[in-house]
Design a protein around this motif. Structure first.
Motif, PDB file in Angstrom:
ATOM      1  N   ILE A 266       0.789  -1.130   0.022  1.00 24.61           N
ATOM      2  CA  ILE A 266      -0.005   0.003   0.179  1.00 24.61           C
ATOM      3  C   ILE A 266       0.949   1.313   0.040  1.00 24.61           C
ATOM      4  N   GLU A 267       0.545   2.161  -0.892  1.00 19.31           N
ATOM      5  CA  GLU A 267       1.299   3.449  -1.134  1.00 19.31           C
ATOM      6  C   GLU A 267       0.235   4.534  -1.265  1.00 19.31           C
ATOM      7  N   ASN A 268       0.639   5.453  -0.389  1.00 19.16           N
ATOM      8  CA  ASN A 268       0.004   6.788  -0.404  1.00 19.16           C
ATOM      9  C   ASN A 268      -1.710   6.263  -0.311  1.00 19.16           C
ATOM     10  N   GLY A 269      -1.795   5.570   0.474  1.00 20.11           N
ATOM     11  CA  GLY A 269      -3.292   4.906   0.873  1.00 20.11           C
ATOM     12  C   GLY A 269      -3.900   3.899   0.154  1.00 20.11           C
ATOM     13  N   LYS A 270      -3.470   3.615  -1.191  1.00 23.77           N
ATOM     14  CA  LYS A 270      -3.827   2.911  -2.044  1.00 23.77           C
ATOM     15  C   LYS A 270      -3.023   1.492  -2.442  1.00 23.77           C
ATOM     16  N   ILE A 271      -3.871   0.218  -2.491  1.00 21.50           N
ATOM     17  CA  ILE A 271      -3.079  -0.863  -2.701  1.00 21.50           C
ATOM     18  C   ILE A 271      -2.368  -0.722  -4.367  1.00 21.50           C
ATOM     19  N   THR A 272      -1.026  -1.195  -4.226  1.00 20.61           N
ATOM     20  CA  THR A 272      -0.233  -1.066  -5.515  1.00 20.61           C
ATOM     21  C   THR A 272       0.182  -2.348  -6.029  1.00 20.61           C
ATOM     22  N   ALA A 273      -0.021  -3.354  -5.129  1.00 24.39           N
ATOM     23  CA  ALA A 273       0.284  -4.881  -5.350  1.00 24.39           C
ATOM     24  C   ALA A 273      -0.327  -5.775  -4.319  1.00 24.39           C
ATOM     25  N   CYS A 274      -0.761  -6.959  -5.244  1.00 24.57           N
ATOM     26  CA  CYS A 274      -1.484  -7.975  -4.162  1.00 24.57           C
ATOM     27  C   CYS A 274      -1.285  -9.091  -4.934  1.00 24.57           C
ATOM     28  N   GLU A 275      -1.175 -10.092  -4.056  1.00 26.12           N
ATOM     29  CA  GLU A 275      -0.841 -11.688  -4.698  1.00 26.12           C
ATOM     30  C   GLU A 275      -1.164 -12.756  -3.512  1.00 26.12           C
ATOM     31  N   PHE A 276      -2.020 -13.573  -3.974  1.00 28.73           N
ATOM     32  CA  PHE A 276      -2.155 -14.710  -3.031  1.00 28.73           C
ATOM     33  C   PHE A 276      -1.445 -15.955  -3.377  1.00 28.73           C
ATOM     34  N   ILE A 277      -0.921 -16.518  -2.367  1.00 29.43           N
ATOM     35  CA  ILE A 277      -0.196 -17.551  -2.332  1.00 29.43           C
ATOM     36  C   ILE A 277      -1.126 -19.012  -2.095  1.00 29.43           C
ATOM     37  N   GLY A 278      -1.195 -19.709  -3.146  1.00 32.50           N
ATOM     38  CA  GLY A 278      -2.066 -20.807  -2.975  1.00 32.50           C
ATOM     39  C   GLY A 278      -3.647 -20.250  -3.250  1.00 32.50           C
ATOM     40  N   GLY A 279      -4.473 -21.377  -3.205  1.00 32.37           N
ATOM     41  CA  GLY A 279      -5.911 -20.910  -3.549  1.00 32.37           C
ATOM     42  C   GLY A 279      -6.256 -21.347  -5.092  1.00 32.37           C
ATOM     43  N   CYS A 280      -7.379 -20.848  -5.576  1.00 32.83           N
ATOM     44  CA  CYS A 280      -7.832 -21.105  -6.862  1.00 32.83           C
ATOM     45  C   CYS A 280      -7.219 -20.111  -7.664  1.00 32.83           C
ATOM     46  N   THR A 281      -6.226 -20.603  -8.317  1.00 24.80           N
ATOM     47  CA  THR A 281      -5.351 -19.380  -9.145  1.00 24.80           C
ATOM     48  C   THR A 281      -6.253 -18.351  -9.879  1.00 24.80           C
ATOM     49  N   GLY A 282      -7.064 -18.671 -10.780  1.00 27.65           N
ATOM     50  CA  GLY A 282      -7.786 -17.965 -11.552  1.00 27.65           C
ATOM     51  C   GLY A 282      -8.613 -16.750 -10.667  1.00 27.65           C
ATOM     52  N   ASN A 283      -9.326 -17.450  -9.705  1.00 25.63           N
ATOM     53  CA  ASN A 283      -9.915 -16.490  -8.817  1.00 25.63           C
ATOM     54  C   ASN A 283      -9.200 -15.549  -8.130  1.00 25.63           C
ATOM     55  N   THR A 284      -8.118 -16.096  -7.531  1.00 28.72           N
ATOM     56  CA  THR A 284      -7.379 -15.061  -6.538  1.00 28.72           C
ATOM     57  C   THR A 284      -6.197 -14.136  -7.553  1.00 28.72           C
ATOM     58  N   GLN A 285      -6.099 -14.595  -8.803  1.00 28.78           N
ATOM     59  CA  GLN A 285      -5.368 -13.734  -9.547  1.00 28.78           C
ATOM     60  C   GLN A 285      -6.455 -12.464 -10.020  1.00 28.78           C
ATOM     61  N   GLY A 286      -7.581 -12.963 -10.066  1.00 29.55           N
ATOM     62  CA  GLY A 286      -8.627 -12.117 -10.756  1.00 29.55           C
ATOM     63  C   GLY A 286      -8.807 -10.800  -9.533  1.00 29.55           C
ATOM     64  N   ILE A 287      -8.989 -11.238  -8.160  1.00 30.81           N
ATOM     65  CA  ILE A 287      -9.147 -10.532  -7.015  1.00 30.81           C
ATOM     66  C   ILE A 287      -8.013  -9.511  -6.859  1.00 30.81           C
ATOM     67  N   ALA A 288      -6.895 -10.232  -7.062  1.00 31.11           N
ATOM     68  CA  ALA A 288      -5.699  -9.339  -6.616  1.00 31.11           C
ATOM     69  C   ALA A 288      -5.615  -8.299  -7.830  1.00 31.11           C
ATOM     70  N   LYS A 289      -5.736  -8.429  -8.989  1.00 29.81           N
ATOM     71  CA  LYS A 289      -5.588  -7.376 -10.064  1.00 29.81           C
ATOM     72  C   LYS A 289      -6.883  -6.218  -9.619  1.00 29.81           C
ATOM     73  N   LEU A 290      -8.088  -6.788  -9.560  1.00 22.45           N
ATOM     74  CA  LEU A 290      -9.312  -5.900  -9.159  1.00 22.45           C
ATOM     75  C   LEU A 290      -8.801  -4.896  -8.183  1.00 22.45           C
ATOM     76  N   VAL A 291      -8.298  -5.438  -7.181  1.00 23.28           N
ATOM     77  CA  VAL A 291      -8.226  -4.470  -5.853  1.00 23.28           C
ATOM     78  C   VAL A 291      -6.972  -3.341  -6.082  1.00 23.28           C
ATOM     79  N   ILE A 292      -6.335  -3.449  -7.052  1.00 24.12           N
ATOM     80  CA  ILE A 292      -5.102  -2.526  -7.523  1.00 24.12           C
ATOM     81  C   ILE A 292      -5.651  -1.263  -7.600  1.00 24.12           C
ATOM     82  N   GLY A 293      -5.150  -0.296  -6.878  1.00 24.90           N
ATOM     83  CA  GLY A 293      -5.781   1.172  -6.857  1.00 24.90           C
ATOM     84  C   GLY A 293      -7.048   1.480  -5.958  1.00 24.90           C
ATOM     85  N   LEU A 294      -7.218   0.620  -5.201  1.00 29.12           N
ATOM     86  CA  LEU A 294      -8.277   0.695  -4.385  1.00 29.12           C
ATOM     87  C   LEU A 294      -7.762   1.018  -2.852  1.00 29.12           C
ATOM     88  N   THR A 295      -8.648   1.643  -2.050  1.00 26.38           N
ATOM     89  CA  THR A 295      -7.901   1.820  -0.729  1.00 26.38           C
ATOM     90  C   THR A 295      -8.412   0.596   0.124  1.00 26.38           C
TER      91      THR A 295
END
Length: 80
Positions: A18-47
């Protein structure tokens, strides 16, 4: 890099930055790969607050989910 260890889900770890109050990177280790990659990309830029608002309480199995665990990670980050 911040790390959260999720509970009750297939993912073993959530890494995020998190930089300047916003998520700049997110990564899940394990889990359902497609879903967790999608979640990780969707939260970039959110607080963290926006992630909590959108993902808190989503259930998959066992009373939680990977998105819900990400919301818990954001709550922990914010000290809630």
């Amino acid at each position: 890099m911040n790390t959260y260890i999720p509970h009750g889900v297939c993912s073993r770890k959530i890494n995020f930055e998190i930089e300047n109050g916003k998520i700049t990177a997110c990564e899940f280790i394990g889990g359902c790969t497609g879903n967790t990659q999608g979640i990780a990309k969707l939260v970039i830029g959110l607080t963290p607050e926006q992630v909590i608002e959108k993902l808190d309480g989503i259930i998959c199995r066992g009373g939680t989910s990977c998105p819900d665990q990400l919301a818990k990670a954001m709550k922990e980050y914010l000290g809630k």
